[in-house]
Design an enzyme around this catalytic site. Structure first.
Site, PDB file in Angstrom:
ATOM      1  N   ASP A 149      71.922   1.686 -44.538  1.00 25.30           N
ATOM      2  CA  ASP A 149      73.163   1.158 -45.897  1.00 25.30           C
ATOM      3  C   ASP A 149      71.948   1.519 -47.034  1.00 25.30           C
ATOM      4  OD1 ASP A 149      72.010  -1.213 -46.861  1.00 25.30           O
ATOM      5  OD2 ASP A 149      73.220  -1.539 -44.696  1.00 25.30           O
TER       6      ASP A 149
ATOM      7  N   GLU B 243      50.727  19.168 -22.363  1.00 25.36           N
ATOM      8  CA  GLU B 243      51.995  18.628 -22.973  1.00 25.36           C
ATOM      9  C   GLU B 243      50.731  17.969 -24.658  1.00 25.36           C
ATOM     10  OE1 GLU B 243      55.431  16.843 -19.684  1.00 25.36           O
ATOM     11  OE2 GLU B 243      53.181  15.809 -20.400  1.00 25.36           O
TER      12      GLU B 243
END
Ligand code: GLA
Length: 750
Positions: free
Chosen positions: A535, A615
């Protein structure tokens, strides 16, 4: 002048570049709300509000004969209870004589350059030039209660902030049962509510609903803003979309229990009231004492939700998030949580760090499990001393090793909590929130510390500051992994227990203010089981917050999409994790995982030693790509092109402030046969300029056919006009397989 007052008509107008907010000081002294919307040049809008006699709508005493001025139908700035308005009130106060309600009349107003400050609460900042403050004081003559309504007018940003200071100007105690931050009456119109609901590991799912007659509420009683209802809502016209339509944004700068009530009343008008959740709230004001209700950031636009979001992104980055790390390039991190959970030692962490450094990461974060007897999540919270069995030689030996690899070192903490099985709890059982005579309700088998207590905060300050002074720690992940129950403080008298929820969060803010001030170089990342306290209040202390414990790239599309309505990319902690994903079991191509995580602060949460050589090369290239595009991703204007779940793909775009660079990302969420390629219209470009598509990454595709504009897929660096990209759009090559993704990077040709 962004604030003007006309003494003759009582009209107070707040103007920003594109909006006007107008109030009227009625002859009776009531403060009415006339308008908030598109900019209007200098008109008096009094006539908007009809004066009619509505049955069963009571009138103030002096209006008893005309019967056309009932507070029950007049739009107001800060409605109080028990004086004729039966809609949802912003304020419920009780006097020592047992009188509920306040007849608030205006006594004064003042305009000041710069921005008001709120003691003990986070709020937006501003230079003297950026903002004007309007303060309007209302008073209830019977009890002496005074309400100061504060408005911060950010003219250039098209933002108006509001907050309220309530002062007991009488000579007896007054108890507040509800002290909201703002009310917004929106007379006329066909409005819908957008809010962001969810749960742990599925935060901020956007939901758009029609209003029903009556009150609909979103909020949290958990002592935290919560995974479940974010403190941010949008009221939008039925016609509103990404690019057009009227929307109001309402964002409380608050991290505790909150509630937003939206009422569609008998006449079809809408009232929105937002602020601290009134349940279990009871705040006593002694004569002369003041209470401050948290700030709310308001904005209005007629240009749709995209414009509204970009306005919030800019505003939060300029006026809420602060400190060195707000605008500085954030480190690409590797966090060991999903790589090891509690099962690690110095050797394992250094092996991870070695790979992280080789891949191009900047920061190694040691997550939960490094302290006390913390070998699982049942114990040791509060024992913030290193576990030498796991980390022989202590933190310094590990940090030296990590720094020696060229990486910064960061650490996880959960300061607000304590385990029953901890030295801290054994020494200070009274520091936890528990109810005398009742076994506490447990969450993750832990208790919540009483952050309203100065001694608890001092202890935590000393402990955390001690760690930061003693060790070379450059990042702290501040976690908070349960919600509040047994809300009872041994340090507060019986009649003050109703203040504890709010005092708790004030205590958290106080501690964070001290620590972030004293350690300005540390990068603080917020967390609450992922995004359980994501928030504007927390963003004042934490420039980034771990968005969700769900690291599944496809689920993240939804979480990032919902979060993007209010919050900027630079605030969203996002990592690439291993597959099958630990939360959902889904497998998504590594390349796609990176495309999604790049729309956040970007990092990895996996064991790089478990990657194949191929990867590893991919990850190296991803990190390099992220760093190359850092600016347009983190600081660019954000456009939602296609919402996840609405079609078979999600897409979004960021554009640099000078419109010279743009990045488009798309992920196919539903594979299908015999469909044309994905078509996207870009946004925010300069139509006159020409853009070269200088990079295009296709990830996780099994088959690629066709290319943009019918050109050969291999065609290098095609150039299009901004107008073509925006009005005609682009068609992506057909991508097959599970969850393929594409990234297209455009640079303006000089
Ligand atoms: C929370 C966080 C995770 C991790 C764990 C550790 O769930 O959100 O990222 O730090 O705690 O216990």
């Amino acid at each position: 002048m962004s604030v003007t007052f006309d003494a003759r008509s009582g009209i107070i107008t707040l103007d920003t570049v594109a909006t006007t907010y107008q109030m009227k000081l009625a002859e009776t002294g009531h403060l009415l709300h006339l308008y908030y919307g598109r900019r209007i040049p200098g008109d008096d809008l009094t006539a908007l509000i009809p004066r009619v006699d509505v049955s069963f709508a009571p009138d103030p005493y002096e209006c008893r004969a005309t019967r056309t001025f009932s507070l029950d139908v007049q739009p107001q700035e800060y409605p109080a209870a028990n004086v004729g308005d039966f809609r949802v009130p912003a304020l419920i106060a009780e006097s020592a004589d047992g009188v509920y309600g306040d007849d608030l009349r205006c006594v004064s107003h003042a305009v000041r350059p710069g921005k008001y400050a709120l003691e003990g609460l986070p709020c937006a900042d501003a230079g003297e030039e950026d903002c004007q403050t309007l303060a309007i004081t209302l008073r209830d003559a019977a009890t002496g209660l005074q309400v100061e309504l504060l408005y911060g007018v950010y003219e250039k940003e098209d933002v108006i902030t509001r907050a309220v200071k309530i002062v007991n100007g009488g000579d007896k105690d007054i108890v507040l049962h509800r002290a909201s931050s703002a009310a917004l009456d929106v007379p006329f119109g066909d409005w819908q509510l957008i809010h962001f609901q969810g749960r742990h590991a599925m935060e901020r799912q956007m939901e758009r609903v029609d209003l029903m007659h009556g009150i609909q509420s979103v909020g949290s009683t958990r002592g935290a803003s919560s995974h479940h209802h974010n403190p941010f809502v949008i009221l939008c016209g039925r016609e509103a979309g990404e690019e057009q339509g009227e929307c109001y944004g309402v964002m409380p700068v608050y991290s505790g229990s909150h509630r937003t009530d939206v009422e569609l009343d008998q006449t079809g008008d809408v009232r929105l009231v937002t602020g601290i959740h009134p349940d279990m709230f009871r705040w006593t004001l002694k004569p002369g004492e003041a209470f401050t209700a948290p700030e709310v950031i308001l904005t209005f636009t007629h240009e749709g939700m995209g414009a509204l979001s970009r306005r919030y992104h800019r505003f939060l980055r300029e006026h809420i998030i602060r400190g060195k790390w707000n605008h500085a390039a954030r480190p690409v991190l590797l966090n060991n949580w999903e790589a090891t959970y509690f099962d690690f030692n110095t050797g394992k962490i250094l092996a991870i760090a070695e790979q992280a450094a080789a891949l191009g990461a900047d920061l190694l974060v040691l997550d939960d499990g490094w302290f006390g007897q913390r070998n699982d999540d049942n114990r040791a919270l509060g024992d913030w001393f290193v576990n030498e069995e796991k980390l022989p030689g202590g933190l310094d030996a590990l940090i030296k090793g990590v720094n020696g690899l060229g990486l910064k070192f960061g650490i996880w903490m959960e300061p607000e909590m304590v385990s029953e099985d901890s030295d801290l709890y054994r020494a200070h059982p009274d520091w936890a929130l528990t109810v005398p005579g009742r076994k506490p309700t447990m969450g993750r088998n832990q208790l919540v510390l009483d952050m309203s207590r100065g001694d608890v905060r001092d202890y935590l300050y000393d402990t955390i500051a001690g760690l930061l002074r003693k060790h070379h720690i450059e990042y702290v992940k501040w976690d908070m992994n349960r919600n509040m129950t047994d809300v009872y403080s041994r340090a507060l008298p019986a009649d003050r227990q109703g203040e504890l929820f709010h005092r708790y969060i004030l205590g958290v803010y106080d501690l964070l203010e001290r620590l972030t001030t004293d350690f300005p170089d540390v990068l603080w990342e917020g967390c609450s089981g992922g995004g359980g306290r994501f928030d504007a209040g927390m963003l004042r202390y934490h420039p980034q917050i771990w968005l969700s414990d769900d690291t599944d790239a496809i689920e993240r599309l939804y979480i990032q999409h919902g979060s993007s309505f209010g919050y900027p990319v630079s605030a969203m902690g996002a990592h690439v994790s291993a597959c099958p994903n630990h939360q959902t079991g889904r497998t998504v191509a590594l390349g796609t995982r990176a495309v999604v995580a790049m729309s956040g602060t970007f990092g990895y949460e996996l064991d790089p030693n478990a990657l194949t050589d191929g990867e590893r090369e991919q990850v190296k290239a991803q990190i390099a790509r992220f760093k190359r595009w850092y600016d347009v991703i983190q600081n660019g204007d954000y456009y939602r092109l296609a919402a996840p779940g609405e079609g078979r793909f999600a897409a979004w775009q960021t554009v640099s402030a000078d419109r010279g660079e743009a990045l488009v990302s798309a992920v196919i969420t539903h594979a299908a046969a015999n469909l044309p390629g994905i078509h996207l219209r870009l946004r925010g470009l300069d139509p006159e300029a020409r853009y070269e598509m200088d990079e295009m990454a296709m990830e996780g595709c099994q088959a690629i056919a066709d290319a943009m504009y019918g050109q050969d897929a291999a065609a290098e660096r095609p150039v299009y006009s901004g107008a073509a990209l925006m009005y005609a759009g682009v068609t992506l090559p057909v991508m097959g397989g599970d969850y393929p993704a594409a990234q297209l990077h455009f640079t303006r040709v000089k």
